[in-house]
Design an enzyme around this catalytic site. Structure first.
Site, mmCIF file in Angstrom:
data_model
loop_
_atom_site.group_PDB
_atom_site.id
_atom_site.type_symbol
_atom_site.label_atom_id
_atom_site.label_comp_id
_atom_site.label_asym_id
_atom_site.label_seq_id
_atom_site.Cartn_x
_atom_site.Cartn_y
_atom_site.Cartn_z
ATOM 1 C CE LYS A 187 27.747 8.886 96.630
ATOM 2 N NZ LYS A 187 26.631 7.995 95.922
ATOM 3 N N PRO A 188 29.683 4.446 95.152
ATOM 4 C CG PRO A 188 28.752 2.678 95.411
ATOM 5 C CD PRO A 188 29.777 3.629 96.207
ATOM 6 C CB ALA A 189 24.527 5.755 91.930
ATOM 7 N N GLY A 241 28.716 11.816 86.512
ATOM 8 C CA GLY A 241 27.241 11.940 86.793
ATOM 9 C C GLY A 241 26.766 13.197 85.956
ATOM 10 C CD GLU A 263 34.944 11.460 81.670
ATOM 11 O OE1 GLU A 263 34.380 11.718 80.806
ATOM 12 O OE2 GLU A 263 36.223 11.629 81.612
ATOM 13 C CG LEU A 264 30.433 16.781 84.036
ATOM 14 C CD1 LEU A 264 30.431 18.265 84.389
ATOM 15 C CD2 LEU A 264 30.104 16.261 85.602
ATOM 16 N NE ARG A 291 27.506 0.643 75.063
ATOM 17 C CZ ARG A 291 28.390 1.595 75.593
ATOM 18 N NH1 ARG A 291 27.996 2.731 75.226
ATOM 19 N NH2 ARG A 291 29.361 1.363 76.302
ATOM 20 C CB CYS A 297 27.297 10.099 79.258
ATOM 21 S SG CYS A 297 28.466 9.021 79.376
ATOM 22 C CD GLU A 394 22.524 13.438 79.795
ATOM 23 O OE1 GLU A 394 22.465 14.258 80.893
ATOM 24 O OE2 GLU A 394 23.290 12.693 79.452
HETATM 25 P P1 NAD Z 1 23.634 12.153 89.524
HETATM 26 O O1 NAD Z 1 24.665 13.481 88.985
HETATM 27 O O2 NAD Z 1 22.391 12.438 89.878
HETATM 28 O O3 NAD Z 1 24.698 11.505 90.571
HETATM 29 C C1 NAD Z 1 25.947 10.852 90.183
HETATM 30 C C2 NAD Z 1 26.635 10.597 91.324
HETATM 31 O O4 NAD Z 1 26.690 11.727 92.121
HETATM 32 C C3 NAD Z 1 25.679 9.477 92.386
HETATM 33 O O5 NAD Z 1 26.607 8.628 93.184
HETATM 34 C C4 NAD Z 1 24.910 10.420 93.279
HETATM 35 O O6 NAD Z 1 24.729 9.967 94.779
HETATM 36 C C5 NAD Z 1 25.974 11.551 93.526
HETATM 37 N N1 NAD Z 1 25.525 12.932 94.003
HETATM 38 C C6 NAD Z 1 24.396 13.541 93.685
HETATM 39 N N2 NAD Z 1 24.613 14.712 94.458
HETATM 40 C C7 NAD Z 1 25.516 14.679 95.221
HETATM 41 C C8 NAD Z 1 26.082 15.740 95.828
HETATM 42 N N3 NAD Z 1 25.566 16.975 96.063
HETATM 43 N N4 NAD Z 1 27.329 15.451 96.557
HETATM 44 C C9 NAD Z 1 28.018 14.271 96.069
HETATM 45 N N5 NAD Z 1 27.446 13.414 95.422
HETATM 46 C C10 NAD Z 1 26.357 13.386 94.872
HETATM 47 O O7 NAD Z 1 23.835 11.334 87.961
HETATM 48 P P2 NAD Z 1 23.017 9.868 87.789
HETATM 49 O O8 NAD Z 1 21.586 10.200 87.489
HETATM 50 O O9 NAD Z 1 23.670 8.920 88.773
HETATM 51 O O10 NAD Z 1 23.843 9.503 86.338
HETATM 52 C C11 NAD Z 1 23.262 10.215 85.258
HETATM 53 C C12 NAD Z 1 23.960 11.311 84.659
HETATM 54 O O11 NAD Z 1 25.460 10.996 84.471
HETATM 55 C C13 NAD Z 1 23.657 11.742 83.384
HETATM 56 O O12 NAD Z 1 23.868 13.116 83.251
HETATM 57 C C14 NAD Z 1 24.706 11.330 82.293
HETATM 58 O O13 NAD Z 1 25.155 11.898 81.006
HETATM 59 C C15 NAD Z 1 26.017 11.221 83.294
HETATM 60 N N6 NAD Z 1 27.153 10.372 82.974
HETATM 61 C C16 NAD Z 1 28.338 10.661 82.116
HETATM 62 C C17 NAD Z 1 29.354 9.829 81.873
HETATM 63 C C18 NAD Z 1 30.446 10.535 81.205
HETATM 64 O O14 NAD Z 1 31.435 9.781 81.240
HETATM 65 N N7 NAD Z 1 30.403 11.520 80.635
HETATM 66 C C19 NAD Z 1 29.067 8.651 82.147
HETATM 67 C C20 NAD Z 1 27.927 7.954 82.609
HETATM 68 C C21 NAD Z 1 26.919 8.919 83.004
#
Ligand code: NAD
Length: 491
Positions: A187-189, A241, A263-264, A291, A297, A394
């Site tokens: 499931k992508p964003a 995420g 991976e947060l 970048r 992240c 962040e």
């Molecule tokens: P997010 O947590 O809001 O969403 C990530 C994904 O989770 C999305 O697909 C979203 O639809 C889904 N999601 C949200 N709530 C959910 C739920 N209750 N149940 C199931 N799925 C749910 O994050 P974001 O805003 O899309 O991305 C930014 C965050 O991601 C930043 O905190 C960043 O640091 C982190 N990130 C981490 C890494 C890593 O490798 N550590 C890489 C990239 C991004």
């Protein structure tokens, strides 16, 4: 790069798949529901994609479960060759994929191309790893029996990915899962589903059997994915995420004791010691900070600079950041695109206001950009006080807060003063200091005299609230393998 024309943009969006990909078939969501994908540089709707219901998501898991047994038996060499062909297709279609990614995510075309190359590397790397899954055979210590250790695919996986790297955050999971013999539902964003759907099309063309990869796009992630996480047929959840969502998903995953990789978020410190090559540090800072427009992240979230070089570093960094061109990512000459949405821009705006109210100075930037999109000016903040929120939270935007330190111990303490632990950057020419500092940093990764750490051949991941599990490297495939031990009686 020349400007992409409106016709080119339209053609790419029209050709892009927009349905759910389940069991090798493209289909609409139940009830024909769709969700709008927005261009963050104009706020206009780019396309409508299927908006899955929880039942659609369960159908995707059904397909993954049905395909699992045959896929686990599929010859590893062929699993690898499918990945290799997919990598070749990704590279051949870079131009088209880059336009799609830029339109839905906002980053400049050159950055989209860089992400596509990086994303593809995970398929090339894991194509090679598919044939290197090994076990062990040993004599038991008492000499009587034998011990056989084998590795087997964990089974159907659930992958949830963020919008900031729409392709690479998927291929880091999909590549090793395919190599290991796992099936999956991705499931992508909701902000950036088009790149992932295009990837599904490529994998199908590369010969991936039906049901191995299923993609569902949905406006309500929790409602759609919750039933899958609760389903005992799923065996693994890998999430990239935010920390807050990761924590919630871990709680849900505990019901079924799902294997989990997380991976947060990050809050990377960038340390520049007095003995550093300041020009090299500025060059590294441009990469680590700018970048992906800071929406990474791994983005350097705060710069801690030795007192003797702080002014020089600030002046040189401000000069570079101040000369970046903000604009629509498909236009020629643009260095930084918009932020993903108004919410993200609001976060950046508040962090900058808070820092300035507490005494920091905006050397360059510090304002929203012009135009209808979610633009924010590349910004350098000097003299940021220790209690500014921008050092703690962040940022996820093009803002570089700079603060100074007086000695090594203070630098390491400041670097570790966060609940996050993904990556840190260190600039020094003193080898002993470099090793001392690297050992003292509470992070999963360190860039030593280098502003970028991402590499498909290396184990990417964090500690503390940045999560656990590793993506890439030899470690990456381990996340998708279970160990089975067989006790053999030779009597
Ligand atoms: P997010 O947590 O809001 O969403 C990530 C994904 O989770 C999305 O697909 C979203 O639809 C889904 N999601 C949200 N709530 C959910 C739920 N209750 N149940 C199931 N799925 C749910 O994050 P974001 O805003 O899309 O991305 C930014 C965050 O991601 C930043 O905190 C960043 O640091 C982190 N990130 C981490 C890494 C890593 O490798 N550590 C890489 C990239 C991004």
């Amino acid at each position: 790069m020349s400007t992409i024309t409106a016709t080119q943009e339209q053609d790419v969006v029209e050709r892009a798949p927009k349905g759910l990909f389940i069991g090798g078939q493209w289909r609409d969501a139940t009830g024909g529901r769709t969700l709008a994908v927005e261009d963050p540089s104009t706020t206009e709707t780019l396309a409508e994609v299927a908006d899955a219901t929880p039942e659609d998501a369960i159908a995707a898991l059904d397909a993954a479960v049905a395909a699992q047994a045959a896929w686990a038996k599929h010859p590893p060499r062929e699993r690898g060759e499918i990945l290799r062909r997919a990598w070749e297709l990704i590279m051949a279609r870079t131009d088209e994929l880059a336009i799609l990614m830029t339109l839905e995510m906002g980053k400049p075309i050159a950055e989209s191309k860089a992400e596509i190359a990086y994303a593809g590397e995970f398929f090339r790397w894991f194509a090679e790893e598919a044939v290197r899954i090994e076990g062990r055979y040993a004599q038991a210590p008492n000499g009587a029996g034998r011990m056989l250790t084998m590795r087997q695919p964990v089974g159907p996986c659930i992958f949830i990915t963020p919008w900031n790297f729409p392709l690479a955050m998927g291929t880091r999971k999909i590549g090793p899962a395919i190599a290991a013999g796992c099936t999956m539902v991705v499931k992508p964003a909701q902000q950036t589903p088009l790149s992932m759907l295009a990837l599904a099309q490529i994998l199908a063309e590369a010969g991936l059997p039906d049901g191995v990869l299923n993609v569902v796009t949905a406006s309500s992630s929790g409602r759609t994915m919750g039933p899958l996480i609760a389903d005992p047929r799923a065996r693994k959840l890998s999430f990239t995420g935010s920390t807050a969502v990761g924590q919630r998903l871990m709680q849900q995953a505990s019901e079924q004791l799902l294997r989990v990789s997380m991976e947060l978020g990050g809050n990377a410190p960038f340390l520049v010691f007095d003995d550093a090559d300041v020009d090299a540090a500025v060059q590294g800072a441009m990469l680590a900070k700018m970048r992906n427009g800071g929406e990474a992240c791994t983005a350097a979230n705060r710069f801690h600079v030795g007192e003797r070089v702080a002014d020089e570093f600030t002046t040189k960094l401000a000069e570079r950041i101040g000369s970046l061109k903000l604009g629509r990512g498909t236009q020629a000459g643009v260095d930084v695109g918009p932020l993903i949405d108004d919410g993200q821009r609001g976060i950046v705006r508040d962090l900058v206001s808070d820092a300035i109210a507490k005494g920091a100075t905006a050397v360059v930037g510090g304002q929203e950009g012009d135009g209808r999109g979610y633009f924010y000016q590349p910004t350098v903040l000097a003299g940021v006080p220790a209690d500014a929120k921008v050092l703690e939270e962040e940022i996820f935007g093009p803002v570089a807060p700079i603060t100074s330190f007086d000695d090594e111990e203070a630098a390491v303490a400041a670097a570790n003063r966060t609940e996050y632990g993904l990556v840190a950057y260190v600039y020094t020419r003193d080898l002993k200091r470099a090793l001392r500092v690297v050992e003292g940093l509470e992070t999963g990764m360190v860039g030593l005299n280098q502003g970028i750490v991402s590499n498909a051949a290396a184990p990417f991941g964090g500690v503390k609230h940045s999560g656990f599990g590793r993506e890439g490297g030899h470690e990456g495939i381990e996340e998708y393998l279970d160990t089975k031990y067989v006790a053999i009686n030779l009597d």
